[in-house]
Scaffold this motif. Sequence first.
Motif, PDB file in Angstrom:
ATOM      1  N   ARG A  58       0.865  -1.186   0.000  1.00  0.00           N
ATOM      2  CA  ARG A  58       0.000   0.000   0.000  1.00  0.00           C
ATOM      3  C   ARG A  58       0.899   1.232   0.000  1.00  0.00           C
ATOM      4  NH1 ARG A  58      -3.226  -0.621   4.679  1.00  0.00           N
ATOM      5  NH2 ARG A  58      -2.066   1.030   5.676  1.00  0.00           N
ATOM      6  N   THR A  59       0.883   1.973  -1.090  1.00  0.00           N
ATOM      7  CA  THR A  59       1.736   3.163  -1.203  1.00  0.00           C
ATOM      8  C   THR A  59       0.826   4.400  -1.225  1.00  0.00           C
ATOM      9  OG1 THR A  59       1.683   3.468  -3.602  1.00  0.00           O
ATOM     10  CG2 THR A  59       3.218   1.813  -2.768  1.00  0.00           C
ATOM     11  N   VAL A  92       0.074  -1.769  -4.932  1.00  0.00           N
ATOM     12  CA  VAL A  92       0.934  -2.393  -5.936  1.00  0.00           C
ATOM     13  C   VAL A  92       1.023  -3.874  -5.573  1.00  0.00           C
ATOM     14  CG1 VAL A  92       3.310  -2.507  -6.796  1.00  0.00           C
ATOM     15  CG2 VAL A  92       2.312  -0.293  -6.215  1.00  0.00           C
ATOM     16  N   THR A  93       0.726  -4.748  -6.544  1.00  0.00           N
ATOM     17  CA  THR A  93       0.843  -6.186  -6.288  1.00  0.00           C
ATOM     18  C   THR A  93       1.936  -6.752  -7.181  1.00  0.00           C
ATOM     19  OG1 THR A  93      -1.496  -6.327  -5.747  1.00  0.00           O
ATOM     20  CG2 THR A  93      -0.424  -8.390  -6.327  1.00  0.00           C
ATOM     21  N   GLY A  94       2.809  -7.545  -6.624  1.00  0.00           N
ATOM     22  CA  GLY A  94       3.873  -8.137  -7.443  1.00  0.00           C
ATOM     23  C   GLY A  94       4.756  -9.046  -6.615  1.00  0.00           C
ATOM     24  N   GLN A 150       9.209  -2.425 -10.112  1.00  0.00           N
ATOM     25  CA  GLN A 150       8.957  -1.169  -9.409  1.00  0.00           C
ATOM     26  C   GLN A 150       9.833  -1.101  -8.161  1.00  0.00           C
ATOM     27  OE1 GLN A 150       5.051   0.018  -9.836  1.00  0.00           O
ATOM     28  NE2 GLN A 150       5.067   1.579  -8.274  1.00  0.00           N
ATOM     29  N   ARG A 151      10.340   0.122  -7.892  1.00  0.00           N
ATOM     30  CA  ARG A 151      11.225   0.343  -6.746  1.00  0.00           C
ATOM     31  C   ARG A 151      10.430   1.130  -5.710  1.00  0.00           C
ATOM     32  NH1 ARG A 151      14.983   4.458  -5.626  1.00  0.00           N
ATOM     33  NH2 ARG A 151      16.681   3.606  -4.397  1.00  0.00           N
ATOM     34  N   LEU A 152      10.140   0.492  -4.571  1.00  0.00           N
ATOM     35  CA  LEU A 152       9.306   1.149  -3.569  1.00  0.00           C
ATOM     36  C   LEU A 152      10.164   1.735  -2.448  1.00  0.00           C
ATOM     37  CD1 LEU A 152       6.412  -1.461  -3.182  1.00  0.00           C
ATOM     38  CD2 LEU A 152       6.503   0.523  -4.688  1.00  0.00           C
TER      39      LEU A 152
END
Length: 265
Positions: free
Chosen positions: A223-224, A229-231, A252-254
């Motif tokens: 949760r951003t 984002v799911t992965g 993706q870079r969180l």
Amino acid sequence: MPGMTAPLHAPAVVHALAGRRLGHPVYLFQRIGSTNDEAKRLAVSGAPEGALVLAETQTAGRGRAGRTWLTPPGAALALSLVLRPNVTPRQAARLTMLAGVAVCEALEAVAGVRPALKWPNDILLGERKAGGILVESGLAGERLEYAVLGIGLNVSAAPPPEQVEFPATALEVESGRVVDRLTLLAAILDALAAHYDGLAEGTALQAAWQARLAWLGQTVVARTAAGEVTGLAEGVDADGALLVRLASGEQQRLLAADVRLRPSR
Ligand code: BTN
């Protein structure tokens, strides 16, 4: 009383930490708002690298994203360390990795448990949270003037389930051993010191962190601020970002998110 450990006394703490690179001077409080707030005050007034604030209980302990952190009296380790590391403000998340790796190594050595790190700052024992890390930085222009590294660990008891967001546990519950808090504290400080000089380079820390990453190779939901984002959790990079492979194939870079394992369908 069940769930209580031997009380911390200043002379014993000073004696246990003597000769170590980190942990001097030490300020021990029976009760304080937040050890991180006190360490920040000390850092601003010029406290040296290694200054340590400890408390038996906190009345306003803080976690990430403004959450409350509960420190049951006498049952936990609540500490904040003043550091003056040679990294840029952008690299400050490496301190969270440093603390995560150091706490895991100390728990492994002292209590024989196998902790996992839930990105970005949680210490898990058997899928339950036993500790957390809160790093706060002080900047002077573009320079990192100080960082306060806060660590909270449930040693003999965890806060009650209705008072926590994520299921919690305590070290003694998971290990089945009585753990001496001073021995654990000294082991954490030694592990921090052992990895401290690797901060500027970062990759050894990254490897040690990633090796303990919970849910590595599994599908997670993050949760951003921009949505969910799911992965696939693929790892972390040298600056502590979580790398997630989306269904589209893009990585993706969180930098900031709350992550949970996607329930199996
Ligand atoms: C988290 O789980 O989000 C981080 C919790 C960090 C708690 C520690 S306890 C010592 C220090 N003082 C605080 O107020 N917070 C940290």
